[in-house]
Design an enzyme around this catalytic site. Sequence first.
Site, PDB file in Angstrom:
ATOM      1  N   ASP A  64       0.922  -1.123   0.185  1.00 45.80           N
ATOM      2  CA  ASP A  64      -0.096   0.122   0.177  1.00 45.80           C
ATOM      3  C   ASP A  64       1.051   1.132   0.091  1.00 45.80           C
ATOM      4  O   ASP A  64       1.914   1.399   0.531  1.00 45.80           O
ATOM      5  CB  ASP A  64      -0.767  -0.063   1.185  1.00 45.80           C
ATOM      6  CG  ASP A  64      -1.997   1.105   1.268  1.00 45.80           C
ATOM      7  OD1 ASP A  64      -2.785   1.304   0.586  1.00 45.80           O
ATOM      8  OD2 ASP A  64      -1.680   2.043   2.191  1.00 45.80           O
ATOM      9  N   GLU A  91       1.775  -0.202  -5.038  1.00 44.44           N
ATOM     10  CA  GLU A  91       0.735   0.737  -5.315  1.00 44.44           C
ATOM     11  C   GLU A  91       1.320   2.021  -5.772  1.00 44.44           C
ATOM     12  O   GLU A  91       1.849   2.624  -4.906  1.00 44.44           O
ATOM     13  CB  GLU A  91      -0.399   0.753  -4.455  1.00 44.44           C
ATOM     14  CG  GLU A  91      -1.316   1.805  -4.761  1.00 44.44           C
ATOM     15  CD  GLU A  91      -2.303   2.669  -3.487  1.00 44.44           C
ATOM     16  OE1 GLU A  91      -3.138   3.023  -3.785  1.00 44.44           O
ATOM     17  OE2 GLU A  91      -1.733   2.440  -2.600  1.00 44.44           O
TER      18      GLU A  91
END
Length: 515
Positions: A244, A276
């Site tokens: 993330d 990400e």
Amino acid sequence: MQRARVPRRLPPLAPLLAAGALVLGGSAAAAALLPGGTAGAAPPAAADLNPSDVTANLWEWNWPSVARACTEHLGPAGYGAVQVAPPAESVSLAGTSEGAHPWWEVYQPVSYGLTSRLGTRDEFAAMVTACHDAGVRVYVDAVINHMAGHDNTVNTTYGGSAFDPQGFSYPAVPYGYGDFHHANDGYCNDDDAGIDDWNDKSEVQNCELVALSDLKTQSGYVRGKIAGYLNDLIGLGVDGFRVDAAKHIDQDDFAAIKGALNDTTAEGRPPYIAQEIFPGASNPELQAAAFTRNGDVLGFAYAMGIKTQFQNGTLSNLEGIPSWSLEAASSQTYAMVTNHDTERDGSTLSYKNGGDYTLANYFLLAYPYGRPAVFDGFAWSSRGQSPPADARGFVTDADCASGWQCITRSTGITGMVGWRNATASATAVSDFTATARDVIGFSRGSLGWIGLNDSAGPSTASYATGLADGVYCDVITGGTGPGGCAGTAVTVSGGTATVTIPAGGAVAIHAGARR
Ligand SMILES: [Ca+2]
Ligand SMILES: [Ca+2]
Ligand SMILES: [Ca+2]
Ligand SMILES: [Ca+2]
């Protein structure tokens, strides 16, 4: 077609002998087939995991629900992996401007303990074991750029760990004030510590993303704590990570963290990494290509491009994908139709788009770009809405009939997972044919053919399929069944098939599903 799996704890030769696949003269002959000639050596676990690049992203499903999905659906369908939401203990917010217990709680960790709204540590461990036993790897959404927002006005948590948001204190890790970036601290050169120049690499990586307490990943201590968390998960069997906010971590810092990770227990190799890197930066240092040395990247541009073509009914343009300007090469991309962020910001298709969404997922699985992840979250009407949960925020069991999306187990999608696995060795598209702007067909060498119809009526046409002559069973309507095809049969003659593709539907055949 679903193939029977060998339970992973059987000795390596037993299933082969039991199935009569080998006729051998006894244990000496059997031993000769094993590396080192040692009969009874521990089997390589890798052989027992599904050889597939397809992931089911079961976002915010609780651990018992993921375990059941692996056993009953994902393993038998041939999925290679399941992605699960962040498992660390997080904030628990009974009252916010977006309601009680918004979905983003799990993106605000307060410790690296595994007591969360998705289940307990024991339930997490049991889930990983169940998924492995079903042949499915487990990829974890790892929140390692930050801890909770320092603007939280309450400090309630799911596991009971104390933290002080304004004081940047997380005693359960422990992290203290000095383990975070702060305004003008020599790392974050900004007066309020909040990112506002999204093309300044130092600001994006060393200042705060929406008030989330930003970890000082330049610190060896902090990197050690992050690696310790990821290694704890690897020790429980986890096979990879969706990282993330990876764009917000300096590439060198993440390389150092990655360098401290153990090999996976099931396959004895470095964990799979999908980063990400949210698009939009004009600074090349913040674009996906600047991160691929540390692992794969999420395929945002591909997902957005798919949305455009399926919404405009211009599937013929999909032939041009090799010339699209995408984040990274196929071999470095974790591809998707949607994820939890983009289904909310509308930049990609989502379940709310109905037939276009289903058809786009068939295409995702058919087209040889990236490692496809098929998404199943929960139905929502407001952006911050909690997943179905009890009054304290603990997520309740996923129910496909009430509140949860379950496309990953649908007949068409599981058929296409089998199609992708069966055509994996034919890496190029061939015979791309657009019989109309919104109706296309293409082959994967001699192993499979798919036709997609984005128009409002059925479409009948002849296609070159690349397949050997014979009768095949469409996997969108169930593949092979007792005594023939469960659904539509397609006859290939002279390599060509005349096919009627339903309105807004698809027909897909492969060499492993013949009548
Ligand atoms: Ca600034
Ligand atoms: Ca600022
Ligand atoms: Ca950061
Ligand atoms: Ca459409």
